[in-house]
Design an enzyme around this catalytic site. Structure first.
Site, PDB file in Angstrom:
ATOM      1  CG  HIS A  74     -23.994  41.844  22.713  1.00  0.00           C
ATOM      2  ND1 HIS A  74     -24.311  41.047  23.793  1.00  0.00           N
ATOM      3  CD2 HIS A  74     -22.674  42.172  22.862  1.00  0.00           C
ATOM      4  CE1 HIS A  74     -23.244  40.904  24.561  1.00  0.00           C
ATOM      5  NE2 HIS A  74     -22.242  41.583  24.024  1.00  0.00           N
ATOM      6  CB  CYS A  87     -27.799  35.647  24.421  1.00  0.00           C
ATOM      7  SG  CYS A  87     -28.247  37.235  23.756  1.00  0.00           S
TER       8      CYS A  87
HETATM    9  N1  ARG Z   1     -26.470  40.171  30.720  1.00  0.00           N
HETATM   10  C1  ARG Z   1     -25.656  39.874  29.599  1.00  0.00           C
HETATM   11  C2  ARG Z   1     -24.807  41.065  29.228  1.00  0.00           C
HETATM   12  O1  ARG Z   1     -25.303  42.165  29.246  1.00  0.00           O
HETATM   13  C3  ARG Z   1     -26.511  39.431  28.446  1.00  0.00           C
HETATM   14  C4  ARG Z   1     -25.726  38.949  27.284  1.00  0.00           C
HETATM   15  C5  ARG Z   1     -26.564  38.597  26.098  1.00  0.00           C
HETATM   16  N2  ARG Z   1     -25.804  37.979  25.103  1.00  0.00           N
HETATM   17  C6  ARG Z   1     -25.840  38.253  23.785  1.00  0.00           C
HETATM   18  N3  ARG Z   1     -25.210  37.483  22.982  1.00  0.00           N
HETATM   19  N4  ARG Z   1     -26.447  39.314  23.342  1.00  0.00           N
HETATM   20  O2  ARG Z   1     -23.650  40.929  28.896  1.00  0.00           O
END
Ligand code: ARG
Length: 273
Positions: free
Chosen positions: A169, A266
């Protein structure tokens, strides 16, 4: 210089980690057999909320839903600019149902929600800077979604390609230090394709550059209010570098959440009015 950094009060939306767990693996950080210490996760998350409130930020909460262990990662459920909500369409089937619950919260709070047509994961990949929306693609959010975001907000969207699966991300590889017109960012160049690196260097010649170590300790998954930077204590080098730039690091440890590939940002959605 240190006293010239001016914080701006924010409104955040968060979701308590009551049902947080690692039950599937959709990024390299997630080991399905990894045990989460639920009490520790709760304590860490409460400490983040206390830190926000202690620094003058408003915090709203969405009710967590059983069976949605990643719902705590509020950033992924929308991006809000000027009171307009662009919702999410998750890449992973396991996360798709989260959107409805966030949309319900936004509607009850008086916002209209735009339902996207293309896969996009909210502030995980869509980072408003004041001048642009920086938009990640490569692992989750699609280029089609970038176009949709630009059309919806009427703000220039800068597409950036992510190339390292650990930084799946955009908010794991970059964050905004200050979102005024002359705003600045911090990023880890190697998380981006060569062309995207050049774009960032052109737009932000004075950016603070992070190391792989900073990124691997979730130092780039930080939240800044323009002065205070809520940052993982493991990202020591980056925190002291930010202090040299006149920012005040506020360490908050979310180590239990790192096991799911998430950190401070996150867990935090910003509602920009
Ligand atoms: N386990 C989640 C996923 O992989 C973690 C999300 C983390 N969020 C972020 N904004 N990077 O989607």
């Amino acid at each position: 210089m240190p006293d010239s950094r001016v914080p701006r009060p924010r409104r955040f939306l968060v979701c308590e980690p009551r049902h947080f767990a690692v039950q599937y693996a959709i990024n390299p950080w997630m080991q399905p057999d990894s045990q989460i210490d639920v009490d520790l996760a709760q304590d860490q998350w409460q400490a983040l909320i206390r830190a926000y409130r202690a620094h003058g930020h408003a915090v709203d909460t969405v009710e967590p839903v059983a069976g949605l262990p990643d719902m705590v990662f509020a950033a992924n459920s929308a991006v809000v600019v000027g009171g307009r909500v662009f919702g999410s369409l998750f890449h992973a089937a396991e996360r798709r149902p989260e959107s409805t619950h966030y949309d319900t919260w936004f509607k009850a709070a008086g916002f209209d929600v735009h339902r996207p047509e293309a896969v996009c994961e909210g502030e995980g990949d869509l980072v408003p800077t004041g001048r642009y929306v920086l938009a990640g693609t490569g692992f989750r959010t699609t280029r089609e979604a970038h176009r949709e975001v630009q059309e919806f907000f009427g703000v220039p969207v800068i597409s950036l390609t992510l190339v390292d699966p650990y930084f799946y991300h955009l908010d794991t590889a970059l964050f905004v230090l200050d979102d005024g017109p002359e705003g600045n960012i911090v990023y880890y160049p190697e998380a981006f394709s060569p062309g995207s690196r050049e774009v960032l260097a052109r737009l932000y010649p004075d950016a603070v550059l992070a190391t792989r170590e900073d990124a691997m300790t979730f130092g780039l998954n930080s939240v800044s209010d323009g002065r205070h930077v809520f940052i993982a204590p493991q990202a020591e080098r980056l925190a002291s570098c930010l202090a040299d730039h006149g920012y005040t690091p506020v360490p908050v440890d979310l180590s239990e959440f790192h096991k799911a590939g998430g950190g401070i940002k996150c867990c935090t959605q910003e509602i920009r009015s």
